[in-house]
Write an enzyme that holds these catalytic residues in place. Structure first.
Site, PDB file in Angstrom:
ATOM      1  N   THR A  59     -29.907 147.151  49.270  1.00  0.00           N
ATOM      2  CA  THR A  59     -30.319 146.609  50.608  1.00  0.00           C
ATOM      3  C   THR A  59     -31.301 145.440  50.113  1.00  0.00           C
ATOM      4  O   THR A  59     -31.990 145.152  49.159  1.00  0.00           O
ATOM      5  CB  THR A  59     -31.061 148.209  50.850  1.00  0.00           C
ATOM      6  N   ASP A  60     -32.133 145.345  51.380  1.00  0.00           N
ATOM      7  CA  ASP A  60     -33.368 144.197  50.698  1.00  0.00           C
ATOM      8  C   ASP A  60     -34.442 144.327  50.558  1.00  0.00           C
ATOM      9  O   ASP A  60     -35.518 144.466  49.563  1.00  0.00           O
ATOM     10  CB  ASP A  60     -33.633 143.105  52.158  1.00  0.00           C
TER      11      ASP A  60
ATOM     12  N   TYR B 116     -36.908 155.872  48.055  1.00  0.00           N
ATOM     13  CA  TYR B 116     -35.314 155.465  48.530  1.00  0.00           C
ATOM     14  C   TYR B 116     -35.218 152.988  47.653  1.00  0.00           C
ATOM     15  O   TYR B 116     -34.232 153.472  46.464  1.00  0.00           O
ATOM     16  CB  TYR B 116     -35.598 155.090  49.581  1.00  0.00           C
TER      17      TYR B 116
ATOM     18  N   LYS C 185     -32.319 152.540  44.635  1.00  0.00           N
ATOM     19  CA  LYS C 185     -31.402 150.839  45.033  1.00  0.00           C
ATOM     20  C   LYS C 185     -30.943 150.594  44.142  1.00  0.00           C
ATOM     21  O   LYS C 185     -30.165 149.983  43.571  1.00  0.00           O
ATOM     22  CB  LYS C 185     -31.831 150.956  46.573  1.00  0.00           C
TER      23      LYS C 185
HETATM   24  N1  LIG Z   1     -28.508 151.755  57.294  1.00  0.00           N
HETATM   25  C1  LIG Z   1     -30.052 150.410  56.583  1.00  0.00           C
HETATM   26  O1  LIG Z   1     -30.644 149.419  57.239  1.00  0.00           O
HETATM   27  C2  LIG Z   1     -28.949 149.853  54.958  1.00  0.00           C
HETATM   28  C3  LIG Z   1     -30.120 148.331  54.535  1.00  0.00           C
HETATM   29  C4  LIG Z   1     -29.027 147.618  53.809  1.00  0.00           C
HETATM   30  C5  LIG Z   1     -28.279 148.569  52.831  1.00  0.00           C
HETATM   31  N2  LIG Z   1     -28.241 150.027  53.277  1.00  0.00           N
HETATM   32  C6  LIG Z   1     -27.375 150.595  52.337  1.00  0.00           C
HETATM   33  O2  LIG Z   1     -25.947 150.747  52.938  1.00  0.00           O
HETATM   34  C7  LIG Z   1     -25.501 151.949  52.227  1.00  0.00           C
HETATM   35  C8  LIG Z   1     -24.773 152.969  53.395  1.00  0.00           C
HETATM   36  O3  LIG Z   1     -26.103 152.999  54.287  1.00  0.00           O
HETATM   37  P1  LIG Z   1     -25.817 153.703  55.668  1.00  0.00           P
HETATM   38  O4  LIG Z   1     -27.628 154.087  56.235  1.00  0.00           O
HETATM   39  O5  LIG Z   1     -24.875 154.018  56.621  1.00  0.00           O
HETATM   40  O6  LIG Z   1     -26.698 155.779  55.185  1.00  0.00           O
HETATM   41  P2  LIG Z   1     -25.966 157.134  55.872  1.00  0.00           P
HETATM   42  O7  LIG Z   1     -27.150 158.174  54.881  1.00  0.00           O
HETATM   43  O8  LIG Z   1     -25.712 156.838  57.529  1.00  0.00           O
HETATM   44  O9  LIG Z   1     -25.097 157.887  54.614  1.00  0.00           O
HETATM   45  C9  LIG Z   1     -24.162 157.672  53.801  1.00  0.00           C
HETATM   46  C10 LIG Z   1     -23.230 158.636  53.644  1.00  0.00           C
HETATM   47  O10 LIG Z   1     -22.944 159.340  52.341  1.00  0.00           O
HETATM   48  C11 LIG Z   1     -22.283 160.234  51.751  1.00  0.00           C
HETATM   49  N3  LIG Z   1     -23.459 160.676  50.356  1.00  0.00           N
HETATM   50  C12 LIG Z   1     -24.406 160.478  50.625  1.00  0.00           C
HETATM   51  N4  LIG Z   1     -24.446 161.414  49.108  1.00  0.00           N
HETATM   52  C13 LIG Z   1     -23.273 161.056  48.939  1.00  0.00           C
HETATM   53  C14 LIG Z   1     -22.643 161.944  47.776  1.00  0.00           C
HETATM   54  N5  LIG Z   1     -23.353 162.307  46.213  1.00  0.00           N
HETATM   55  N6  LIG Z   1     -21.394 162.295  46.913  1.00  0.00           N
HETATM   56  C15 LIG Z   1     -20.600 161.572  47.950  1.00  0.00           C
HETATM   57  N7  LIG Z   1     -20.981 160.711  49.305  1.00  0.00           N
HETATM   58  C16 LIG Z   1     -22.190 160.976  49.906  1.00  0.00           C
HETATM   59  C17 LIG Z   1     -22.714 161.347  53.010  1.00  0.00           C
HETATM   60  O11 LIG Z   1     -22.228 162.105  53.627  1.00  0.00           O
HETATM   61  C18 LIG Z   1     -22.981 159.956  54.386  1.00  0.00           C
HETATM   62  O12 LIG Z   1     -21.955 160.054  54.537  1.00  0.00           O
HETATM   63  C19 LIG Z   1     -26.762 152.342  51.542  1.00  0.00           C
HETATM   64  O13 LIG Z   1     -26.384 152.334  49.852  1.00  0.00           O
HETATM   65  C20 LIG Z   1     -28.115 152.294  51.360  1.00  0.00           C
HETATM   66  O14 LIG Z   1     -28.067 152.174  51.236  1.00  0.00           O
HETATM   67  C21 LIG Z   1     -28.579 151.208  53.738  1.00  0.00           C
END
Ligand SMILES: NC(=O)c1ccc[n+]([C@@H]2O[C@H](COP(=O)([O-])OP(=O)(O)OC[C@H]3O[C@@H](n4cnc5c(N)ncnc54)[C@H](O)[C@@H]3O)[C@@H](O)[C@H]2O)c1
Length: 353
Positions: free
Chosen positions: A133-134, A160, A164
């Site tokens: 993430t940013d 959080y 990360k």
């Molecule tokens: N949502 C955003 O705006 C955003 C922006 C930049 C980066 N990210 C990064 O992208 C990635 C995905 O984000 P997202 O919004 O899809 O998240 P999300 O919360 O929608 O989904 C996370 C998924 O990971 C699974 N999970 C969680 N803990 C787990 C574990 N211990 N073992 C196995 N599976 C597990 C969950 O069941 C879920 O399906 C993350 O790493 C997040 O930090 C998100």
């Protein structure tokens, strides 16, 4: 070729899995523990596709993760599993350290062991893509401060973003110390279909449809750079194909908006798509006590990643928002049970208050 994706039942992971299955001939092994944030429905017909295999496992479980590598022998890993909601990290940081930090270390070790046993071309071609993430870069304190890029120093400020940042550092340490072929992408706020309704855009949209207050933290002037999840997924798949070990890809759409502008745009779009007999929905906007430690602005300069990957985010924010809100209007069957059973829109992240 097998690609191991973690978190492929989540919001961004499911977009990546759909894209991998639709645009490549890879088999996807999807490791997802199915936490509250997971939604198998988001895979639609791909859920039961012969090239998709879901393993319900915890990335913190070394035996399960090592067994998955031994059995499926992936050619690459895309690591998205995480705890992802800042407000929940304020209320309960331990789960964020466990999954985001310990889980990443367990995955790196299992992947490295697997990679070391590969030979020749398979070993040279292996990639580990860590999705981040940013927010690891901290907060830009003014509207004209220079956006984040690959060279920005880390300065995470929430549980959080700190978890990360730690995971990003582990991935780079494995690359530097062991020559492990990993790289990192850092991306701005995502939005789009299937986003769990605790995040700003679906939370506000669904509250607005139900005539409930629309919470805006502080004075609503905080700025985020909004990327559509399909634009992000396209970049992630390209990064997997073109990414270089040790690289960082800063992905973003150059679509900065204040939180208040986002909430007002949601109200105006819903008023147009489904007018409310009680009047314009902006009447429901309610300013609430700010999030503890709320970062003022995140913005990304994606030009380095655009050049390296031959990619550019396509959707403009208002068009993407229109498309997203139409999706929520057409998919009540998905979000109504979540609002009823798992999360009704109550305020999170107050533990520090
Ligand atoms: N949502 C955003 O705006 C955003 C922006 C930049 C980066 N990210 C990064 O992208 C990635 C995905 O984000 P997202 O919004 O899809 O998240 P999300 O919360 O929608 O989904 C996370 C998924 O990971 C699974 N999970 C969680 N803990 C787990 C574990 N211990 N073992 C196995 N599976 C597990 C969950 O069941 C879920 O399906 C993350 O790493 C997040 O930090 C998100």
């Amino acid at each position: 070729m097998v690609i191991l994706v973690t978190g492929g039942m989540g919001f961004i992971g499911s977009a990546v899995v759909r894209r991998l299955l639709a645009t490549t001939d890879a088999t996807v092994v999807n490791i997802d523990r199915l936490t509250y944030a997971a939604s198998p429905d988001s895979l639609g017909p791909w859920l039961r596709h012969p090239r998709h295999l879901h393993l319900r496992a915890d990335i913190c479980d070394p035996a399960a993760i090592r067994a998955a590598f031994a059995q499926h022998r992936p050619a690459a890993v895309m690591h998205l599993a995480a705890e992802s909601h800042v407000d929940r990290s304020i209320d309960g940081p331990a789960e964020f350290i466990r999954t985001n930090v310990v889980g990443t270390q367990v995955l790196l070790e299992a992947a490295r062991e697997h990679w070391m046993a590969l030979d020749g071309a398979a070993r040279a071609a292996f990639r580990f893509h860590h999705v981040s993430t940013d927010e690891v870069f901290g907060s830009l304190e003014s509207r004209d401060a220079t956006p984040f890029c690959e060279h920005t120093r880390y300065d995470p400020r929430s549980p959080y973003s700190a978890s990360k940042a730690a995971s990003d550092h582990l991935v780079r340490a494995w690359q530097h110390t062991y020559g492990f072929p990993s790289f990192v992408s850092n991306t701005t706020n995502n939005y789009g279909p299937w986003q769990f309704p605790e995040k700003l855009i679906p939370l506000v949209a669904l509250n607005a449809l139900e005539g409930k207050p629309l919470p805006v933290y502080g004075d609503g002037s905080n700025i985020r750079d909004w990327i559509h999840v399909e634009d992000h997924a396209e970049a992630l798949v390209l990064a997997l194909q073109r990414g270089q070990p040790g690289a960082t890809y800063c992905l973003g759409p150059r679509q900065e908006r204040t939180n208040l502008e986002v909430v007002q745009a949601i109200c105006a779009t819903l008023d147009r798509l489904r007018p409310d007999p009680a009047g314009p929905r902006a009447r429901l906007i309610t300013f609430v006590k700010d999030r503890p430690g709320h970062d003022f602005r995140y913005a990304m300069d994606p030009s380095g990643a655009e050049r390296a990957l031959g990619w550019k985010a396509k959707r403009d924010f208002e068009a993407g928002l229109d498309e997203t809100l139409r999706w929520y209007l057409a998919n009540e069957a998905w979000w109504r049970p979540i609002r009823a059973r798992h999360y009704a829109g109550q305020r999170l992240g107050t533990a520090a208050a």
